[in-house]
Design a protein around this motif. Structure first.
Motif, PDB file in Angstrom:
ATOM      1  N   ARG A   4      -6.764   3.785  14.236  1.00  0.00           N
ATOM      2  CA  ARG A   4      -5.515   3.198  13.748  1.00  0.00           C
ATOM      3  C   ARG A   4      -5.512   3.131  12.235  1.00  0.00           C
ATOM      4  O   ARG A   4      -5.084   2.162  11.638  1.00  0.00           O
ATOM      5  CB  ARG A   4      -5.320   1.808  14.366  1.00  0.00           C
ATOM      6  N   THR A   5      -6.003   4.191  11.622  1.00  0.00           N
ATOM      7  CA  THR A   5      -6.031   4.253  10.168  1.00  0.00           C
ATOM      8  C   THR A   5      -4.609   4.313   9.617  1.00  0.00           C
ATOM      9  O   THR A   5      -3.799   5.120  10.094  1.00  0.00           O
ATOM     10  CB  THR A   5      -6.808   5.497   9.702  1.00  0.00           C
ATOM     11  N   PRO A   6      -4.271   3.483   8.637  1.00  0.00           N
ATOM     12  CA  PRO A   6      -2.898   3.484   8.108  1.00  0.00           C
ATOM     13  C   PRO A   6      -2.623   4.744   7.293  1.00  0.00           C
ATOM     14  O   PRO A   6      -3.538   5.388   6.778  1.00  0.00           O
ATOM     15  CB  PRO A   6      -2.872   2.228   7.224  1.00  0.00           C
ATOM     16  N   SER A   7      -1.356   5.065   7.170  1.00  0.00           N
ATOM     17  CA  SER A   7      -0.934   6.137   6.264  1.00  0.00           C
ATOM     18  C   SER A   7      -0.635   5.504   4.911  1.00  0.00           C
ATOM     19  O   SER A   7       0.177   4.586   4.826  1.00  0.00           O
ATOM     20  CB  SER A   7       0.318   6.840   6.799  1.00  0.00           C
ATOM     21  N   ILE A   8      -1.298   5.982   3.867  1.00  0.00           N
ATOM     22  CA  ILE A   8      -1.097   5.468   2.518  1.00  0.00           C
ATOM     23  C   ILE A   8      -0.459   6.580   1.684  1.00  0.00           C
ATOM     24  O   ILE A   8      -1.024   7.677   1.567  1.00  0.00           O
ATOM     25  CB  ILE A   8      -2.412   5.012   1.868  1.00  0.00           C
ATOM     26  N   ILE A   9       0.700   6.307   1.112  1.00  0.00           N
ATOM     27  CA  ILE A   9       1.458   7.314   0.370  1.00  0.00           C
ATOM     28  C   ILE A   9       1.702   6.818  -1.044  1.00  0.00           C
ATOM     29  O   ILE A   9       2.224   5.718  -1.241  1.00  0.00           O
ATOM     30  CB  ILE A   9       2.807   7.584   1.056  1.00  0.00           C
ATOM     31  N   ASP A  10       1.314   7.622  -2.034  1.00  0.00           N
ATOM     32  CA  ASP A  10       1.597   7.286  -3.429  1.00  0.00           C
ATOM     33  C   ASP A  10       2.983   7.845  -3.749  1.00  0.00           C
ATOM     34  O   ASP A  10       3.127   9.011  -4.139  1.00  0.00           O
ATOM     35  CB  ASP A  10       0.535   7.883  -4.349  1.00  0.00           C
ATOM     36  N   LEU A  11       3.992   7.011  -3.568  1.00  0.00           N
ATOM     37  CA  LEU A  11       5.373   7.465  -3.729  1.00  0.00           C
ATOM     38  C   LEU A  11       5.645   7.935  -5.153  1.00  0.00           C
ATOM     39  O   LEU A  11       6.310   8.964  -5.363  1.00  0.00           O
ATOM     40  CB  LEU A  11       6.338   6.344  -3.344  1.00  0.00           C
ATOM     41  N   ASN A  12       5.141   7.218  -6.152  1.00  0.00           N
ATOM     42  CA  ASN A  12       5.364   7.624  -7.530  1.00  0.00           C
ATOM     43  C   ASN A  12       4.806   9.015  -7.803  1.00  0.00           C
ATOM     44  O   ASN A  12       5.429   9.840  -8.474  1.00  0.00           O
ATOM     45  CB  ASN A  12       4.729   6.616  -8.494  1.00  0.00           C
ATOM     46  N   ALA A  13       3.614   9.281  -7.274  1.00  0.00           N
ATOM     47  CA  ALA A  13       2.996  10.590  -7.483  1.00  0.00           C
ATOM     48  C   ALA A  13       3.784  11.692  -6.793  1.00  0.00           C
ATOM     49  O   ALA A  13       3.963  12.788  -7.345  1.00  0.00           O
ATOM     50  CB  ALA A  13       1.553  10.575  -6.976  1.00  0.00           C
ATOM     51  N   GLU A  14       4.278  11.404  -5.596  1.00  0.00           N
ATOM     52  CA  GLU A  14       5.056  12.410  -4.863  1.00  0.00           C
ATOM     53  C   GLU A  14       6.390  12.685  -5.554  1.00  0.00           C
ATOM     54  O   GLU A  14       6.844  13.830  -5.645  1.00  0.00           O
ATOM     55  CB  GLU A  14       5.293  11.943  -3.427  1.00  0.00           C
ATOM     56  N   ILE A 187       5.527  -0.732   4.770  1.00  0.00           N
ATOM     57  CA  ILE A 187       5.380  -1.596   3.597  1.00  0.00           C
ATOM     58  C   ILE A 187       5.563  -0.771   2.332  1.00  0.00           C
ATOM     59  O   ILE A 187       4.958   0.303   2.198  1.00  0.00           O
ATOM     60  CB  ILE A 187       3.987  -2.275   3.545  1.00  0.00           C
ATOM     61  N   HIS A 188       6.390  -1.252   1.417  1.00  0.00           N
ATOM     62  CA  HIS A 188       6.590  -0.592   0.121  1.00  0.00           C
ATOM     63  C   HIS A 188       6.193  -1.579  -0.968  1.00  0.00           C
ATOM     64  O   HIS A 188       6.788  -2.650  -1.082  1.00  0.00           O
ATOM     65  CB  HIS A 188       8.056  -0.177  -0.038  1.00  0.00           C
ATOM     66  N   ILE A 189       5.174  -1.217  -1.756  1.00  0.00           N
ATOM     67  CA  ILE A 189       4.743  -2.065  -2.855  1.00  0.00           C
ATOM     68  C   ILE A 189       5.658  -1.808  -4.052  1.00  0.00           C
ATOM     69  O   ILE A 189       5.697  -0.700  -4.588  1.00  0.00           O
ATOM     70  CB  ILE A 189       3.276  -1.779  -3.240  1.00  0.00           C
ATOM     71  N   LEU A 190       6.381  -2.819  -4.471  1.00  0.00           N
ATOM     72  CA  LEU A 190       7.353  -2.672  -5.553  1.00  0.00           C
ATOM     73  C   LEU A 190       6.762  -3.007  -6.911  1.00  0.00           C
ATOM     74  O   LEU A 190       7.134  -2.416  -7.926  1.00  0.00           O
ATOM     75  CB  LEU A 190       8.566  -3.564  -5.277  1.00  0.00           C
ATOM     76  N   ALA A 212       1.827  -0.597  -7.169  1.00  0.00           N
ATOM     77  CA  ALA A 212       3.275  -0.394  -7.229  1.00  0.00           C
ATOM     78  C   ALA A 212       3.631   1.074  -7.040  1.00  0.00           C
ATOM     79  O   ALA A 212       3.000   1.961  -7.612  1.00  0.00           O
ATOM     80  CB  ALA A 212       3.821  -0.905  -8.562  1.00  0.00           C
ATOM     81  N   GLY A 213       4.630   1.329  -6.216  1.00  0.00           N
ATOM     82  CA  GLY A 213       5.067   2.679  -5.947  1.00  0.00           C
ATOM     83  C   GLY A 213       4.398   3.314  -4.747  1.00  0.00           C
ATOM     84  O   GLY A 213       4.664   4.477  -4.438  1.00  0.00           O
ATOM     85  N   MET A 214       3.544   2.575  -4.050  1.00  0.00           N
ATOM     86  CA  MET A 214       2.861   3.123  -2.877  1.00  0.00           C
ATOM     87  C   MET A 214       3.473   2.577  -1.591  1.00  0.00           C
ATOM     88  O   MET A 214       4.036   1.483  -1.562  1.00  0.00           O
ATOM     89  CB  MET A 214       1.363   2.835  -2.931  1.00  0.00           C
ATOM     90  N   ILE A 215       3.365   3.360  -0.533  1.00  0.00           N
ATOM     91  CA  ILE A 215       3.876   3.001   0.790  1.00  0.00           C
ATOM     92  C   ILE A 215       2.716   3.026   1.775  1.00  0.00           C
ATOM     93  O   ILE A 215       1.857   3.912   1.712  1.00  0.00           O
ATOM     94  CB  ILE A 215       4.972   3.984   1.248  1.00  0.00           C
ATOM     95  N   ALA A 216       2.688   2.051   2.659  1.00  0.00           N
ATOM     96  CA  ALA A 216       1.691   2.029   3.732  1.00  0.00           C
ATOM     97  C   ALA A 216       2.415   1.907   5.069  1.00  0.00           C
ATOM     98  O   ALA A 216       3.406   1.189   5.186  1.00  0.00           O
ATOM     99  CB  ALA A 216       0.721   0.859   3.553  1.00  0.00           C
ATOM    100  N   VAL A 217       1.913   2.623   6.056  1.00  0.00           N
ATOM    101  CA  VAL A 217       2.426   2.512   7.420  1.00  0.00           C
ATOM    102  C   VAL A 217       1.292   2.010   8.299  1.00  0.00           C
ATOM    103  O   VAL A 217       0.291   2.706   8.502  1.00  0.00           O
ATOM    104  CB  VAL A 217       2.946   3.865   7.948  1.00  0.00           C
ATOM    105  N   ASN A 218       1.421   0.769   8.782  1.00  0.00           N
ATOM    106  CA  ASN A 218       0.436   0.186   9.682  1.00  0.00           C
ATOM    107  C   ASN A 218       0.819   0.520  11.115  1.00  0.00           C
ATOM    108  O   ASN A 218       1.937   0.223  11.557  1.00  0.00           O
ATOM    109  CB  ASN A 218       0.373  -1.337   9.509  1.00  0.00           C
ATOM    110  N   LEU A 219      -0.102   1.123  11.847  1.00  0.00           N
ATOM    111  CA  LEU A 219       0.205   1.563  13.192  1.00  0.00           C
ATOM    112  C   LEU A 219       0.353   0.390  14.154  1.00  0.00           C
ATOM    113  O   LEU A 219      -0.242  -0.674  13.971  1.00  0.00           O
ATOM    114  CB  LEU A 219      -0.884   2.515  13.696  1.00  0.00           C
TER     115      LEU A 219
END
Length: 258
Positions: A4-14, A187-190, A212-219
């Motif tokens: 159940r590893t979360p998905s961590i996305i660096d939105l700013n980088a993308e 979750i979106h870290i603002l 800030a700018g990262m998104i996490a999806v907890n399963l």
């Protein structure tokens, strides 16, 4: 135990990898707008998607509610709300639109804007028409009014709570362990930073640093909590019901086994 590893996305980088596509039309192909949009990852039965564009998109609908967060610029949301003509809503940078499932809608922007969304791909109409029902006259579609949230204004009303856990707010301190049984949590870290602790497998909980700018999806069903020493501002989309453990333990499974 299923991972159940979360998905961590660096939105700013993308987003930094994208360029603004100008001249979007309902017939624009993916190849033509290559480099202006990106698939961020899966979310529940759908996807997380980000893009930068100016122009008018095609009409579309989705089998579930769609969340669209405008990060900068201004978008106009055209949507079929009732039996009358489509209605238009202005969505500016820092605002969120929740589009009800099954409703025909489109976004347009003269100057351009940057958005990310949680969406379930659905049907679309690649015709430049003012009302999608003229293209699909025999199709019965639901209608509904979108929820428009000025996130910047709402966050401006909040003060920093230290030592308390909030689901969508500003806080510093350590949250309780929780698990969401009905679906994945978004979750979106603002602003600020936080550490996500989560039970991914049979081993001890793992920690992930979020800024800030990262998104996490907890399963779904994964025990997790957040803590922040300096303070964090976050937005969550959390399904219910949830389980909560209001004890300061390093591993929530020690409580569940009692």
């Amino acid at each position: 135990m299923e991972s159940r590893t979360p998905s961590i996305i660096d939105l700013n980088a993308e987003l930094a990898k994208l360029t603004m596509f100008r001249g979007l039309t309902p017939t624009t192909t993916r190849a033509e707008r290559q480099g202006s949009a990106t698939l961020l990852g899966p979310y529940r039965d759908g996807i997380l998607f980000a893009g930068k564009n100016a122009g008018t998109s095609h009409w579309e609908d989705h089998a579930e509610d769609e969340l669209v967060h405008v990060l900068d610029g201004t978008k106009i949301l055209d949507i079929v709300c009732d039996d009358g003509p489509p209605k238009s809503f202005e969505v500016r940078g820092g605002m969120i639109a929740i589009v009800p499932k099954g409703t025909w809608h489109r976004f347009r922007s003269a100057e351009g804007g940057t958005t990310w969304s949680a969406t379930l791909p659905g049907d679309h109409i690649e015709l430049d028409v003012d009302d999608p029902r003229t293209a699909e006259p025999k199709r019965v579609m639901p209608s509904g009014t979108p929820s428009i949230i000025d996130l910047n204004t709402e966050l401006g009303k909040l003060t920093m709570f230290r030592g308390r856990a909030l689901t969508a707010a500003k806080f510093a301190g350590k949250g309780h362990w929780e698990s969401h049984l009905a679906g994945d949590e978004l979750i979106h870290i603002l602003d600020g930073t936080a550490t996500l602790e989560i039970v991914c497998d049979d081993g001890p909980p793992k920690s992930f640093e979020l800024r800030a700018g990262m998104i996490a999806v907890n399963l779904r069903g994964a025990w997790h909590r957040f803590h922040s020493s300096e303070g964090v501002t976050l937005m969550t989309a959390t399904p219910s019901p949830s389980e909560v453990i209001e004890l300061d333990v390093d591993d929530p499974r020690t409580i569940k086994r009692l």
